[in-house]
Design a protein around this motif. Structure first.
Motif, PDB file in Angstrom:
ATOM      1  N   THR A 164      49.499 -24.485 -40.179  1.00  0.00           N
ATOM      2  CA  THR A 164      50.321 -24.102 -41.328  1.00  0.00           C
ATOM      3  C   THR A 164      49.756 -24.661 -42.624  1.00  0.00           C
ATOM      4  OG1 THR A 164      51.649 -26.039 -40.900  1.00  0.00           O
ATOM      5  CG2 THR A 164      52.484 -23.953 -40.031  1.00  0.00           C
ATOM      6  N   GLY A 165      48.654 -25.381 -42.546  1.00  0.00           N
ATOM      7  CA  GLY A 165      48.028 -25.929 -43.748  1.00  0.00           C
ATOM      8  C   GLY A 165      48.443 -27.347 -44.057  1.00  0.00           C
ATOM      9  N   ASN A 166      49.377 -27.912 -43.282  1.00  0.00           N
ATOM     10  CA  ASN A 166      49.795 -29.294 -43.528  1.00  0.00           C
ATOM     11  C   ASN A 166      48.878 -30.293 -42.842  1.00  0.00           C
ATOM     12  OD1 ASN A 166      52.018 -28.733 -45.064  1.00  0.00           O
ATOM     13  ND2 ASN A 166      53.356 -28.485 -43.289  1.00  0.00           N
ATOM     14  N   ASP A 167      48.211 -29.838 -41.826  1.00  0.00           N
ATOM     15  CA  ASP A 167      47.511 -30.767 -40.951  1.00  0.00           C
ATOM     16  C   ASP A 167      46.512 -29.944 -40.134  1.00  0.00           C
ATOM     17  OD1 ASP A 167      46.849 -32.893 -39.376  1.00  0.00           O
ATOM     18  OD2 ASP A 167      48.705 -32.903 -38.210  1.00  0.00           O
ATOM     19  N   TRP A 168      45.351 -30.486 -39.855  1.00  0.00           N
ATOM     20  CA  TRP A 168      44.359 -29.735 -39.073  1.00  0.00           C
ATOM     21  C   TRP A 168      43.352 -30.706 -38.490  1.00  0.00           C
ATOM     22  CZ3 TRP A 168      44.926 -29.207 -44.426  1.00  0.00           C
ATOM     23  CH2 TRP A 168      43.902 -29.750 -45.214  1.00  0.00           C
ATOM     24  N   GLY A 169      42.448 -30.173 -37.646  1.00  0.00           N
ATOM     25  CA  GLY A 169      41.337 -30.971 -37.136  1.00  0.00           C
ATOM     26  C   GLY A 169      41.718 -32.018 -36.110  1.00  0.00           C
TER      27      GLY A 169
ATOM     28  N   GLU B  37      34.209 -36.890 -48.879  1.00  0.00           N
ATOM     29  CA  GLU B  37      34.380 -35.541 -49.422  1.00  0.00           C
ATOM     30  C   GLU B  37      33.097 -34.733 -49.343  1.00  0.00           C
ATOM     31  OE1 GLU B  37      35.023 -38.392 -50.832  1.00  0.00           O
ATOM     32  OE2 GLU B  37      36.716 -38.336 -52.218  1.00  0.00           O
ATOM     33  N   THR B  38      31.954 -35.412 -49.461  1.00  0.00           N
ATOM     34  CA  THR B  38      30.696 -34.667 -49.463  1.00  0.00           C
ATOM     35  C   THR B  38      29.807 -35.014 -48.279  1.00  0.00           C
ATOM     36  OG1 THR B  38      29.796 -36.361 -50.895  1.00  0.00           O
ATOM     37  CG2 THR B  38      30.597 -34.356 -51.963  1.00  0.00           C
ATOM     38  N   ALA B  39      29.813 -36.245 -47.863  1.00  0.00           N
ATOM     39  CA  ALA B  39      28.842 -36.657 -46.843  1.00  0.00           C
ATOM     40  C   ALA B  39      29.437 -36.776 -45.452  1.00  0.00           C
ATOM     41  CB  ALA B  39      28.211 -37.983 -47.242  1.00  0.00           C
TER      42      ALA B  39
ATOM     43  N   TYR C 197      34.935 -30.155 -36.629  1.00  0.00           N
ATOM     44  CA  TYR C 197      36.224 -29.557 -37.015  1.00  0.00           C
ATOM     45  C   TYR C 197      36.253 -29.353 -38.523  1.00  0.00           C
ATOM     46  CZ  TYR C 197      37.055 -34.617 -37.395  1.00  0.00           C
ATOM     47  OH  TYR C 197      36.926 -35.957 -37.668  1.00  0.00           O
ATOM     48  N   VAL C 198      37.231 -28.610 -38.996  1.00  0.00           N
ATOM     49  CA  VAL C 198      37.372 -28.330 -40.433  1.00  0.00           C
ATOM     50  C   VAL C 198      37.513 -29.653 -41.186  1.00  0.00           C
ATOM     51  CG1 VAL C 198      38.922 -27.359 -42.184  1.00  0.00           C
ATOM     52  CG2 VAL C 198      38.389 -26.059 -40.109  1.00  0.00           C
ATOM     53  N   TYR C 199      36.759 -29.796 -42.257  1.00  0.00           N
ATOM     54  CA  TYR C 199      36.701 -31.110 -42.902  1.00  0.00           C
ATOM     55  C   TYR C 199      38.027 -31.491 -43.557  1.00  0.00           C
ATOM     56  CZ  TYR C 199      35.649 -30.281 -47.985  1.00  0.00           C
ATOM     57  OH  TYR C 199      35.689 -30.010 -49.326  1.00  0.00           O
ATOM     58  N   ASP C 200      38.216 -32.814 -43.651  1.00  0.00           N
ATOM     59  CA  ASP C 200      39.525 -33.336 -44.065  1.00  0.00           C
ATOM     60  C   ASP C 200      39.914 -32.913 -45.473  1.00  0.00           C
ATOM     61  OD1 ASP C 200      39.574 -34.615 -41.663  1.00  0.00           O
ATOM     62  OD2 ASP C 200      39.257 -36.630 -42.448  1.00  0.00           O
ATOM     63  N   TYR C 201      38.930 -32.507 -46.285  1.00  0.00           N
ATOM     64  CA  TYR C 201      39.222 -32.212 -47.689  1.00  0.00           C
ATOM     65  C   TYR C 201      39.306 -30.713 -47.955  1.00  0.00           C
ATOM     66  CZ  TYR C 201      38.540 -37.128 -48.002  1.00  0.00           C
ATOM     67  OH  TYR C 201      38.690 -38.473 -47.789  1.00  0.00           O
TER      68      TYR C 201
ATOM     69  N   LEU D 280      44.252 -39.534 -45.861  1.00  0.00           N
ATOM     70  CA  LEU D 280      45.444 -40.229 -46.332  1.00  0.00           C
ATOM     71  C   LEU D 280      46.587 -39.313 -46.752  1.00  0.00           C
ATOM     72  CD1 LEU D 280      46.661 -42.995 -46.981  1.00  0.00           C
ATOM     73  CD2 LEU D 280      45.737 -42.744 -49.275  1.00  0.00           C
ATOM     74  N   PRO D 281      46.327 -38.257 -47.535  1.00  0.00           N
ATOM     75  CA  PRO D 281      47.452 -37.457 -47.978  1.00  0.00           C
ATOM     76  C   PRO D 281      48.210 -36.813 -46.821  1.00  0.00           C
ATOM     77  CG  PRO D 281      45.445 -36.850 -49.146  1.00  0.00           C
ATOM     78  CD  PRO D 281      45.062 -37.777 -48.068  1.00  0.00           C
ATOM     79  N   LEU D 282      47.551 -36.705 -45.702  1.00  0.00           N
ATOM     80  CA  LEU D 282      48.200 -36.034 -44.581  1.00  0.00           C
ATOM     81  C   LEU D 282      49.102 -36.967 -43.792  1.00  0.00           C
ATOM     82  CD1 LEU D 282      45.244 -33.909 -43.207  1.00  0.00           C
ATOM     83  CD2 LEU D 282      46.954 -33.331 -44.909  1.00  0.00           C
ATOM     84  N   GLN D 283      48.890 -38.280 -43.942  1.00  0.00           N
ATOM     85  CA  GLN D 283      49.607 -39.163 -43.037  1.00  0.00           C
ATOM     86  C   GLN D 283      51.114 -39.082 -43.217  1.00  0.00           C
ATOM     87  OE1 GLN D 283      48.162 -43.012 -42.253  1.00  0.00           O
ATOM     88  NE2 GLN D 283      46.073 -42.499 -42.716  1.00  0.00           N
ATOM     89  N   SER D 284      51.581 -38.941 -44.455  1.00  0.00           N
ATOM     90  CA  SER D 284      53.022 -38.844 -44.647  1.00  0.00           C
ATOM     91  C   SER D 284      53.537 -37.540 -44.077  1.00  0.00           C
ATOM     92  CB  SER D 284      53.358 -38.939 -46.132  1.00  0.00           C
ATOM     93  OG  SER D 284      52.656 -37.935 -46.817  1.00  0.00           O
ATOM     94  N   VAL D 285      52.728 -36.495 -44.189  1.00  0.00           N
ATOM     95  CA  VAL D 285      53.132 -35.209 -43.627  1.00  0.00           C
ATOM     96  C   VAL D 285      53.246 -35.330 -42.120  1.00  0.00           C
ATOM     97  CG1 VAL D 285      52.474 -32.792 -43.339  1.00  0.00           C
ATOM     98  CG2 VAL D 285      51.973 -33.964 -45.484  1.00  0.00           C
ATOM     99  N   LEU D 286      52.222 -35.975 -41.525  1.00  0.00           N
ATOM    100  CA  LEU D 286      52.194 -36.080 -40.068  1.00  0.00           C
ATOM    101  C   LEU D 286      53.377 -36.879 -39.558  1.00  0.00           C
ATOM    102  CD1 LEU D 286      48.453 -36.743 -39.273  1.00  0.00           C
ATOM    103  CD2 LEU D 286      49.714 -34.617 -39.328  1.00  0.00           C
TER     104      LEU D 286
END
Ligand SMILES: Cc1cc2nc3c(=O)[nH]c(=O)nc-3n(C[C@H](O)[C@H](O)[C@H](O)COP(=O)(O)OP(=O)(O)OC[C@H]3O[C@@H](n4cnc5c(N)ncnc54)[C@H](O)[C@@H]3O)c2cc1C
Length: 394
Positions: free
Chosen positions: A371-376, A260-262, A341-345, A17-23
């Motif tokens: 750049t750290g704003n978005d990945w995976g 976040e964990t599972a 891929y690198v996990y969302d958190y 979710l936090p990434l959606q506005s960035v995207l």
């Protein structure tokens, strides 16, 4: 819909979710060169990032080679075109950003783009909660961005619009094990001892492969870079596609997970938006949720497990009695991916460090090196390629 469920579903499609506005605020940028571009570039890996980088270098008239470990291109965009009458995306499936990303990747306004994607219909489509059968509407879930490719895939897009400019530059079956950037030229060596050199290097090797230590850097990477490589979390990944004789399921079957964990897990209508009468249900699973399937002893145990859990959702034998065939993709078993891929958190700062270049000579592009704003994701991999090429030539 509870907030944690909302977060869960956003995450289930591979986007937190936090990434959606960035995207949604990401915009395209054209690249420009100074008067001193490199004479030669080696790119390691012919996935989304490697092909996108090569395509941009070709546009700039810069000589390059792509060294690919396997016998084919595409990496984690792999698809299966023989399972049913539409292509099955075994890795990347959804478009997580605006379709304008296609022209951003092609980077050539004169190209006519013919790719159809379909969004979900918030008034017609719905999901159910696997545990209690409660209906979940897509508008509650907030699935406003994710789109499916219609009778096409991310890989088809790259094959049509990117591959033609890089195909002749790909050298297959060349797993690189050593990267020497101690002198003016960068020298890379594959498992057969074959050496290749160039002025600059773009590394798109998946993070898990670098974490495994199967690629040696000389000199060693700077500590902050190596620590970011070692410390980042890469999710396990498993996908399944099951064909049924009738469509007894809604658009999504959602499970309560702790992303976040599972990790994350979701069954979904994989035939959605396809011009097909075949009923294919997909399973997307990452993290420990994926390991549940991976750790079973055989494919027959896996399909039994899935049919049983689907029977349980519908409180009947409907999945078992409608089953026709299946195909699985275990990303942990792919020797040159070794995970999803690198996990969302993951921390933004760590991903930023993963994306940093070293000594103005070794550049990193790919879904983990942004750049750290978005990945995976494919779009993040392609954007990181553009960033690396821009940085290299300016
Ligand atoms: C289960 C799953 C679901 C996904 N769903 C989506 C989705 O819906 N939407 C989305 O946008 N993204 C999704 N993704 C993510 C997406 O697939 C990746 O982010 C993207 O394809 C990564 O591209 P890349 O070029 O960075 O890496 P890759 O595609 O992995 O390419 C790297 C290439 O390097 C090669 N290589 C590796 N090691 C070496 C070596 N030593 N020497 C030479 N070559 C080497 C590999 O063979 C590969 O071809 C998903 C991924 C998975 C696994």
């Amino acid at each position: 819909m509870k907030r944690n469920e909302f977060l869960k579903m956003c995450g289930l499609l591979g986007i937190s979710l936090p990434l959606q506005s960035v995207l949604s605020s990401c915009s395209s940028s054209n690249i420009s060169s100074n008067n001193n571009p490199p004479e030669s570039v080696i790119i390691i890996g012919a996935g989304a990032a490697g092909m996108a980088a090569g395509h941009l270098l070709a546009q700039q008239g810069i000589d390059f080679k792509i060294l690919e470990a396997t016998s084919t291109y595409g990496g984690r965009m792999k698809h299966n075109t023989s399972f049913v009458d539409f292509p099955i995306p075994l890795g990347a499936e959804w478009l997580h950003v605006n379709p304008s990303i296609f022209s951003e990747i092609i980077n050539d306004n004169s190209t006519n783009i013919d790719i159809t994607t379909v969004g979900y219909n918030s008034s017609l489509d719905f999901g159910i909660d696997a545990e209690d059968g409660e209906q979940i509407t897509l508008s509650e879930i907030g699935l406003v961005i994710d789109r499916k490719f219609a009778n096409s895939t991310w890989l088809s897009f790259f094959e049509t619009y990117v591959l033609p400019s890089v195909a002749s530059k790909i050298i297959y079956n060349s797993p690189i094990t050593n990267i020497d950037y101690s002198s003016d030229a960068v020298v890379v060596t594959d498992t057969d001892g074959q050496e290749y050199n160039a002025e600059k290097l773009i590394v798109t090797i998946p993070l898990k492969i670098l974490q495994n230590g199967s690629v040696n850097f000389n000199p060693q990477l700077p500590n902050n870079k190596q620590n970011a490589i070692n410390d980042a979390t890469v999710w396990s990944g498993f996908k399944a596609f099951i064909e049924f004789s009738n469509k007894f399921y809604p658009t999504f079957i959602s499970y309560t997970t702790t992303p976040e964990t599972a990790g994350q897990k979701l069954y979904y209508d994989a035939s959605y938006g396809q011009n097909s009468i075949q009923n294919v249900l997909g399973l997307f699973s990452v993290g420990t949720e994926a390991e549940t399937y991976i750790n079973l002893n055989s494919d027959s145990e896996r399909i039994d497990f899935m049919l049983n859990e689907l029977n349980a959702v519908f409180n009947s034998n409907i999945a078992s009695s409608s089953y026709i065939q299946h195909t699985f993709q275990n990303w942990n078993a792919e020797p040159y991916a070794d995970g999803a891929y690198v996990y969302d958190y993951e921390s933004f700062n760590r991903v930023y460090r993963l994306g940093q270049s070293v000594n103005n000579k070794v550049y990193f592009a790919g879904d983990a090196y942004t750049t750290g704003n978005d990945w995976g994701s494919v779009h993040a991999a392609a954007r990181s390629a553009k960033r690396a090429v821009q940085e290299m030539i300016s």
